[in-house]
Design an enzyme around this catalytic site. Structure first.
Site, PDB file in Angstrom:
ATOM      1  N   LYS A   1       9.137  14.110  -4.153  1.00  9.04           N
ATOM      2  CA  LYS A   1       7.700  14.295  -4.162  1.00  9.04           C
ATOM      3  C   LYS A   1       7.179  14.351  -2.722  1.00  9.04           C
ATOM      4  O   LYS A   1       7.889  13.869  -1.849  1.00  9.04           O
ATOM      5  CB  LYS A   1       7.011  13.177  -4.935  1.00  9.04           C
TER       6      LYS A   1
ATOM      7  N   ASP B   1      10.607  11.217  -9.425  1.00  7.49           N
ATOM      8  CA  ASP B   1       9.520  10.250  -9.335  1.00  7.49           C
ATOM      9  C   ASP B   1      10.238   8.913  -9.391  1.00  7.49           C
ATOM     10  O   ASP B   1      10.691   8.499 -10.467  1.00  7.49           O
ATOM     11  CB  ASP B   1       8.554  10.386 -10.508  1.00  7.49           C
ATOM     12  N   HIS B   2      10.376   8.262  -8.247  1.00 11.15           N
ATOM     13  CA  HIS B   2      11.314   7.129  -8.224  1.00 11.15           C
ATOM     14  C   HIS B   2      10.867   5.974  -9.127  1.00 11.15           C
ATOM     15  O   HIS B   2      11.664   5.117  -9.483  1.00 11.15           O
ATOM     16  CB  HIS B   2      11.601   6.669  -6.782  1.00 11.15           C
TER      17      HIS B   2
ATOM     18  N   ASP C   1      -0.788  10.700  -3.537  1.00 14.53           N
ATOM     19  CA  ASP C   1       0.433   9.981  -3.179  1.00 14.53           C
ATOM     20  C   ASP C   1       0.955   9.118  -4.339  1.00 14.53           C
ATOM     21  O   ASP C   1       2.160   8.987  -4.526  1.00 14.53           O
ATOM     22  CB  ASP C   1       0.150   9.096  -1.956  1.00 14.53           C
TER      23      ASP C   1
ATOM     24  N   HIS D   1       3.298   8.462  -9.861  1.00 15.74           N
ATOM     25  CA  HIS D   1       3.751   7.176 -10.407  1.00 15.74           C
ATOM     26  C   HIS D   1       2.829   6.628 -11.513  1.00 15.74           C
ATOM     27  O   HIS D   1       3.286   6.243 -12.580  1.00 15.74           O
ATOM     28  CB  HIS D   1       3.874   6.131  -9.298  1.00 15.74           C
TER      29      HIS D   1
ATOM     30  N   LYS E   1      -3.518   0.575  -0.949  1.00 13.21           N
ATOM     31  CA  LYS E   1      -2.711  -0.012   0.116  1.00 13.21           C
ATOM     32  C   LYS E   1      -3.503  -1.099   0.814  1.00 13.21           C
ATOM     33  O   LYS E   1      -4.718  -1.146   0.726  1.00 13.21           O
ATOM     34  CB  LYS E   1      -2.333   1.075   1.126  1.00 13.21           C
TER      35      LYS E   1
HETATM   36  C1  BG6 Z   1       5.886   6.356  -2.599  1.00 13.12           C
HETATM   37  C2  BG6 Z   1       4.600   6.544  -1.843  1.00 13.12           C
HETATM   38  O1  BG6 Z   1       6.053   7.395  -3.528  1.00 13.12           O
HETATM   39  O2  BG6 Z   1       5.841   5.120  -3.300  1.00 13.12           O
HETATM   40  C3  BG6 Z   1       4.369   5.388  -0.898  1.00 13.12           C
HETATM   41  O3  BG6 Z   1       4.659   7.751  -1.108  1.00 13.12           O
HETATM   42  C4  BG6 Z   1       4.451   4.067  -1.629  1.00 13.12           C
HETATM   43  O4  BG6 Z   1       3.106   5.519  -0.258  1.00 13.12           O
HETATM   44  C5  BG6 Z   1       5.728   3.990  -2.449  1.00 13.12           C
HETATM   45  O5  BG6 Z   1       4.413   3.020  -0.676  1.00 13.12           O
HETATM   46  C6  BG6 Z   1       5.724   2.759  -3.334  1.00 13.12           C
HETATM   47  O6  BG6 Z   1       6.996   2.609  -3.915  1.00 13.12           O
HETATM   48  P1  BG6 Z   1       7.537   1.178  -4.367  1.00 13.12           P
HETATM   49  O7  BG6 Z   1       8.840   1.488  -5.024  1.00 13.12           O
HETATM   50  O8  BG6 Z   1       7.659   0.355  -3.129  1.00 13.12           O
HETATM   51  O9  BG6 Z   1       6.517   0.634  -5.306  1.00 13.12           O
END
Ligand code: BG6
Length: 484
Positions: free
Chosen positions: A146, A175-176, A233, A238, A338
């Site tokens: 992404k 999408d992790h 973002d 997510h 954030k």
């Molecule tokens: C990413 C965003 O996809 O996910 C970041 O670009 C964010 O801005 C991150 O900090 C959050 O991932 P996680 O796994 O730490 O919740």
């Protein structure tokens, strides 16, 4: 023989970025440690910096944490090339052929895009121009990070370019969040248990809250963030993905196609607010200076690569409606930001109150809430009213709780899971073309409203829980955020 046993060539396009050492090398090492990849899996780095195999390995040594990645690093190779130059991909192809001749045959090749999104189109075309999508000697798959586009139009164009070279089943859009254990557990919770499904609808659910709260700021990503903001973002991907998992119908089978079909129906059922309605259903915020863990931190506008008068949001809250039979009139409140005072991601499903009050002071009880803690402190709780021991009837909320620690072993890291699925060709935890586009439609509608109604961000103090307007969004409906 399975792909895991035969081995796979993993080619990282844009290998000198931090994804390689932060996520990919540890993920391969993790899969090896777990015995999930038996065959060879050389990592082939491709990027413009003039390195050779040895200096690339050296770099990885310096940046990868932990020594269990030593084997992965020792096998890594590097090809110099400009991501935008089709000619340079010939050299890449030849190097892949050489490795295959020496170590192969492999089950296939995976191209992992770890490059700036502005280069994606050129990369798709370049891969196609030298025939690297070809599958005559094993599979050829592409993993795309992404952000996938920055609005509906650009995502559509990107999909067109991508799918003029690769077939959809060769494409794995990341999408992790979908790789997180707790996120996968949403479907297990809903569909492997008989008790939730009958209650999981507008007759029993009052509303749903999805909060993804981060304590970090934009860090070194000011330039990217100035283009993206919290809506693009985090929300587009997510949070909307979490929403689909909560709201989707049971799929006929648990295969990628069926799961995607149900998820995309949810996204398409989301009501798109008209621009003049957007101020009533969204909140836009930006962090100002404040304190985190007792230390002063700068505001967003003082971060590197951020305009001093930036109007970009670092916080977004949205009230969404899923317009279908299951969810009509059940609001879904989503928020993310954030530099908030807490780092926690949680989904809560609030059920309706019992229809009749039988007990004195029962109004003090909260309605039942099922809370799914995505991270940290993974687990879930269901709050219920209980009688406090004693002669009088006194009621109190108590939690029935499950903690992931119970399993006594750590969960699989998201990138390990996703890489493994790409190797085995399982696209369930990736996003399909139509899902990505439907999600952009929602974001575009909100953006259009912010633009038309000239909604700038409310400034909130770093270390707080976001702008007050986010609380008002729920107060207005007689509700409040569970995470406070
Ligand atoms: C990413 C965003 O996809 O996910 C970041 O670009 C964010 O801005 C991150 O900090 C959050 O991932 P996680 O796994 O730490 O919740």
């Amino acid at each position: 023989m399975s792909a895991q046993a035969r081995g796979v060539l993993l080619c990282v396009l844009g290998a000198t970025g931090d994804l390689t050492h932060r996520k990919l090398v540890p993920a391969i090492a993790g899969l090896r440690r777990a015995g999930l990849i038996g065959g060879p899996m050389p990592l082939v780095g491709f990027a413009r910096q003039p390195l050779d195999d040895e200096s690339f390995r050296q770099r990885l040594h310096e940046t990868v944490e932990g020594s269990d990645a030593d084997d992965v690093i020792a096998q890594a190779v590097y090809v110099v090339g400009d991501l935008r130059q089709a000619d340079d991909y010939k050299a890449l192809g030849s190097r892949l052929d050489e490795i295959e001749a020496a170590q192969g045959p492999f089950a296939g090749r995976i191209f992992y895009l770890a490059a700036p999104p502005s280069t994606y189109t050129d990369i798709f075309q370049a891969l196609g121009s030298v025939g690297l999508q070809d599958e005559s000697h094993g599979f050829s798959r592409i993993i795309v990070e992404k952000p996938f586009g920055h609005d509906l139009l650009s995502a559509r164009e990107l999909n067109q370019e991508l799918l003029s070279v690769f077939r959809e089943d060769q494409v794995f859009r990341i999408d992790h969040y979908l790789g997180k254990e707790t996120v996968q557990n949403i479907l297990v919770l809903r569909f492997a248990n008989g008790i939730f499904e009958p209650l999981w609808n507008r007759r029993y659910v009052d509303h749903v809250q999805i909060s993804v709260m981060e304590s970090i700021g934009v860090e070194h990503r000011g330039k990217y963030y100035e283009e993206a903001g919290a809506l693009r973002d985090m929300m587009q991907n997510h949070l909307l993905q979490l929403l689909t998992l909560i709201a989707m119908e049971p799929p006929v089978t648990f295969d990628a196609e069926q799961v995607h079909n149900e998820k995309v129906k949810v996204l398409r059922a989301l009501r798109l607010p008209a621009p003049h309605e957007v101020p009533n259903v969204t909140v836009r915020g930006q962090y100002g200076p404040g304190e985190m863990a007792g230390k002063p931190v700068p505001g967003y506008r003082e971060e590197p690569d951020v305009r001093r008068d930036s109007q970009q949001e670092t916080f977004a809250a949205v009230k969404l409606q899923v317009e279908n039979w299951r969810w009509a009139d059940v609001p879904f409140y989503l928020r993310t930001g954030k530099r908030l005072g807490r780092r926690v991601s949680e989904i809560s499903v609030q059920f309706q109150r019992a229809p009749q009050r039988l007990f004195p002071r029962e109004t003090r009880l909260q309605p039942n809430v099922l809370r799914l803690r995505i991270q940290p402190d993974e687990g879930m709780t269901l709050s219920v009213g209980a009688k406090v021991p004693g002669l009088r009837i006194e009621l109190r909320d108590v939690d029935m709780a499950f903690d992931y620690g119970t399993f006594g072993k750590p969960g699989t890291e998201a990138y390990e899971r996703l890489l493994y699925d790409a190797i085995t060709g399982d696209g369930t935890l990736f996003t399909r073309r139509d899902e990505v586009e439907a999600a952009w439609q929602v974001v575009d509608a909100i953006e259009a409203g912010w633009r038309q109604e000239e909604i700038g961000p409310d400034i909130y103090r770093a270390g707080s829980l976001g702008p007050e307007a986010a609380d008002e969004l729920l107060h207005h409906d007689g509700r409040r955020w569970h995470l406070r």
